[in-house]
Enzyme design. Structure first.
Site, short mmCIF file in Angstrom:
data_model
loop_
_atom_site.label_atom_id
_atom_site.label_comp_id
_atom_site.label_asym_id
_atom_site.label_seq_id
_atom_site.Cartn_x
_atom_site.Cartn_y
_atom_site.Cartn_z
N ARG A 1 0.85 -1.19 0.00
CA ARG A 1 0.00 0.00 0.00
C ARG A 1 0.88 1.24 0.00
O ARG A 1 1.89 1.30 0.71
CB ARG A 1 -0.93 0.03 1.22
N GLU B 1 -4.48 7.25 -5.54
CA GLU B 1 -4.75 6.44 -6.74
C GLU B 1 -6.10 6.81 -7.34
O GLU B 1 -7.05 7.03 -6.59
CB GLU B 1 -4.72 4.95 -6.37
N HIS C 1 -1.23 -0.38 -9.76
CA HIS C 1 -1.90 -1.20 -8.75
C HIS C 1 -2.48 -2.46 -9.40
O HIS C 1 -3.67 -2.77 -9.27
CB HIS C 1 -3.01 -0.42 -8.04
#
Length: 313
Positions: free
Chosen positions: A237, A266, A285
């Site tokens: 993360r 994000e 991601h």
């Protein structure tokens, strides 16, 4: 899953893309609780009360669920989050105060994420992204890389993903040291104090869950304690890292290269400073995005729905 009678809907997959929707449909079993699939991966949070209606279960991939909006969903009792990082999208404690239980899914993509971490490690060591960009721009750009055989990989956190990273790294000739908050044992891995792992790792890879305790875990002080010229890999993360301190370390060369799949914000905003640095390799991601992991993920989500429904009978 195709729902024939909307009055019987007990679950809604609120933000399915075409791939995940198709997988959910193929994994349907006879007698399953009805699940309505909202084929809109870009649904906005404000639309969630209308999307969910009076459904008891919300299956959520990546859409934030603010507590104030959950309170407007009269039937909602369970959230099945597709992954482990639910806290990045909702507050489980606040939802529990509303009588809503948050379920997460572990282990579905351990191998997929580990392979991405290893790929980012090698790409970072050899400057592949920099050479790729240069050659596309017409430059014959030779970059001197780092040979990783015999080097030390430090793992910060040691769950299922880190164990897979260790397996792959050991097979590639790296020495692996690791730190974990609770004791662990793994063949070929040396477990050590965090300071030692940071100081000796030629590569440091992060494998912690994001919680209030781990937010900003890789602080300015801990970045300074890392080995000069370290390669940093983060598939966990973005919030685990002090981003400003990491950028400064990248600019100074203290961090030789960073391979990043996750970010503090994000999607990564256009023109973000990380997109301008030559010594950063970026991925969106997507470490967990393989057909195998997606099938595991949706299968586990539907199993949650089956258990929840069975408890209510």
């Amino acid at each position: 899953m195709v729902v024939k009678d909307e009055r019987t809907v007990r679950a809604v997959f609120v933000d399915a893309d075409d791939t995940l929707a198709a997988i959910a449909e193929t994994l349907e079993r006879e007698g399953d609780p009805p699940v309505a699939i909202n084929r809109d991966p870009d649904v906005i949070p404000e639309a969630l009360p209308a999307v969910l209606g009076d459904a008891e279960i919300a299956i959520i991939d990546h859409t934030p669920l603010p507590t104030r909006l959950a309170a407007k969903c009269p039937g909602l009792a369970h959230v099945v989050f597709l992954g482990t990082g639910a806290r990045s999208y909702m507050n489980p404690e606040e939802l529990a105060g509303l009588g809503i239980t948050v379920h997460i899914i572990k282990g579905y993509g351990d191998t997929a994420v580990a392979e991405c971490a290893i790929a980012l490690m090698w790409a970072s060591a050899r400057g592949l992204s920099r050479m790729d960009r240069g050659m596309r721009a017409g430059q014959w750009l030779g970059v001197e890389g780092v040979q990783l055989t015999g080097k030390t990989l430090g793992l910060v956190g040691f769950g299922g993903i880190a164990a897979e990273v260790a397996r792959l790294a050991l097979g590639s000739g790296l020495k692996v040291v690791a730190w974990n908050r609770s004791p662990r044992v793994y063949p070929g891995v040396e477990f050590a104090a965090l300071d030692e792992v940071l100081a000796c790792g030629d590569v440091v890879s992060l494998h912690l869950l994001l919680t209030e305790e781990t937010r900003g875990f890789l602080s300015r002080q801990r970045i300074a304690a890392m080995k000069p010229g370290v390669i940093l890999v983060n598939t966990a993360r973005g919030g685990l890292v002090d981003e400003e301190a990491m950028i400064e370390a990248l600019r100074s060369g203290h961090i030789r290269h960073a391979g990043l799949d996750v970010f503090a914000n994000e999607p990564l905003p256009a023109g973000h400073i990380l997109t301008t640095l030559d010594n950063v390799t970026l991925s969106a991601h997507s470490a967990f995005r393989t057909p195998e992991a997606s099938k595991n993920l949706i299968g586990a989500a539907l199993d949650h729905c089956r258990r929840i429904t069975a408890m209510g009978r």
